[in-house]
Design a protein around this motif. Structure first.
Motif, mmCIF file in Angstrom:
data_model
loop_
_atom_site.group_PDB
_atom_site.id
_atom_site.type_symbol
_atom_site.label_atom_id
_atom_site.label_comp_id
_atom_site.label_asym_id
_atom_site.label_seq_id
_atom_site.Cartn_x
_atom_site.Cartn_y
_atom_site.Cartn_z
ATOM 1 N N TRP A 169 -9.548 4.361 -3.582
ATOM 2 C CA TRP A 169 -10.127 3.750 -4.628
ATOM 3 C C TRP A 169 -8.819 3.265 -5.691
ATOM 4 O O TRP A 169 -8.979 2.180 -6.068
ATOM 5 N N SER A 170 -7.959 4.227 -5.860
ATOM 6 C CA SER A 170 -6.974 4.008 -6.974
ATOM 7 C C SER A 170 -5.739 3.625 -6.277
ATOM 8 O O SER A 170 -4.940 3.051 -6.944
ATOM 9 N N GLY A 171 -5.640 3.795 -4.878
ATOM 10 C CA GLY A 171 -4.528 3.308 -4.360
ATOM 11 C C GLY A 171 -3.376 4.404 -4.031
ATOM 12 O O GLY A 171 -2.080 4.306 -3.683
ATOM 13 N N SER A 172 -3.584 5.453 -4.465
ATOM 14 C CA SER A 172 -2.939 6.793 -4.442
ATOM 15 C C SER A 172 -2.464 7.222 -3.056
ATOM 16 O O SER A 172 -1.739 8.096 -2.939
ATOM 17 N N ARG A 173 -3.635 7.202 -2.401
ATOM 18 C CA ARG A 173 -3.525 7.678 -0.866
ATOM 19 C C ARG A 173 -3.873 6.370 0.188
ATOM 20 O O ARG A 173 -4.585 5.608 -0.047
ATOM 21 N N THR A 174 -2.963 6.544 1.190
ATOM 22 C CA THR A 174 -2.942 5.399 2.228
ATOM 23 C C THR A 174 -3.237 6.066 3.572
ATOM 24 O O THR A 174 -2.646 7.283 3.807
ATOM 25 N N TYR A 175 -3.749 5.549 4.622
ATOM 26 C CA TYR A 175 -3.995 5.978 5.854
ATOM 27 C C TYR A 175 -3.863 4.899 6.857
ATOM 28 O O TYR A 175 -4.039 3.791 6.694
ATOM 29 N N TYR A 176 -3.100 5.454 8.022
ATOM 30 C CA TYR A 176 -2.883 4.573 9.065
ATOM 31 C C TYR A 176 -3.350 4.958 10.475
ATOM 32 O O TYR A 176 -2.999 6.168 10.836
ATOM 33 N N ALA A 177 -3.564 4.075 11.371
ATOM 34 C CA ALA A 177 -3.797 4.173 12.952
ATOM 35 C C ALA A 177 -2.186 4.661 13.531
ATOM 36 O O ALA A 177 -1.363 4.265 12.845
ATOM 37 N N GLU A 178 -2.445 5.599 14.382
ATOM 38 C CA GLU A 178 -1.208 6.015 14.886
ATOM 39 C C GLU A 178 -0.281 4.551 15.471
ATOM 40 O O GLU A 178 1.027 4.985 15.237
ATOM 41 N N PHE A 179 -1.052 3.868 15.941
ATOM 42 C CA PHE A 179 -0.143 2.517 16.360
ATOM 43 C C PHE A 179 0.603 1.837 15.601
ATOM 44 O O PHE A 179 1.285 0.811 15.802
ATOM 45 N N VAL A 180 0.169 2.261 14.309
ATOM 46 C CA VAL A 180 0.878 1.120 13.274
ATOM 47 C C VAL A 180 1.846 1.424 12.923
ATOM 48 O O VAL A 180 2.969 0.603 12.597
#
Length: 116
Positions: free
Chosen positions: A53-64
């Motif tokens: 919600w704050s933008g402090s953490r991001t997550y990505y799929a492995e293929f990204v």
């Protein structure tokens, strides 16, 4: 109940870039963790990237890998997906998702088509 509208999808040549936007209405986007998913023809919807919600953490799929970047501007109630070095296999409908607790909302999707 929050409503989501995606934009920015279009036809682009391989190697090109696009920035998708997802704007929330009827609610503040800062109340939600947000994510991007995509669904290619004949395939299941898959997770692409997420941001808290704050933008402090991001997550990505492995293929990204380094190809995509998710970001948000809560003052504008908008989440972005910057896509670089696009490939034909990135062709899909891209969906925005907002989530908090057990609540989840989806946008209508935006079409990205990458030509070879």
């Amino acid at each position: 109940q929050v409503q989501l509208v995606e934009s920015g999808g279009q036809l682009v040549q391989a190697g090109g870039s696009l920035r998708l936007s997802c704007t929330a209405s009827r609610g503040a986007s800062s109340d939600y963790d947000m994510g991007w998913f995509r669904q290619a023809p004949g395939k299941e919807r898959e997770f692409v990237a997420g941001i808290n919600w704050s933008g402090s953490r991001t997550y990505y799929a492995e293929f990204v890998r380094d190809q995509l970047t998710i970001s948000r501007n809560n003052a504008k109630n908008t989440v972005y997906l910057q896509m670089n070095s696009l490939k034909p296999e990135d062709t899909a409908v891209y969906y925005c998702n907002a989530r908090t607790g057990s609540f989840s909302a989806w946008g209508q999707g935006t079409q990205v088509t990458v030509s070879s």
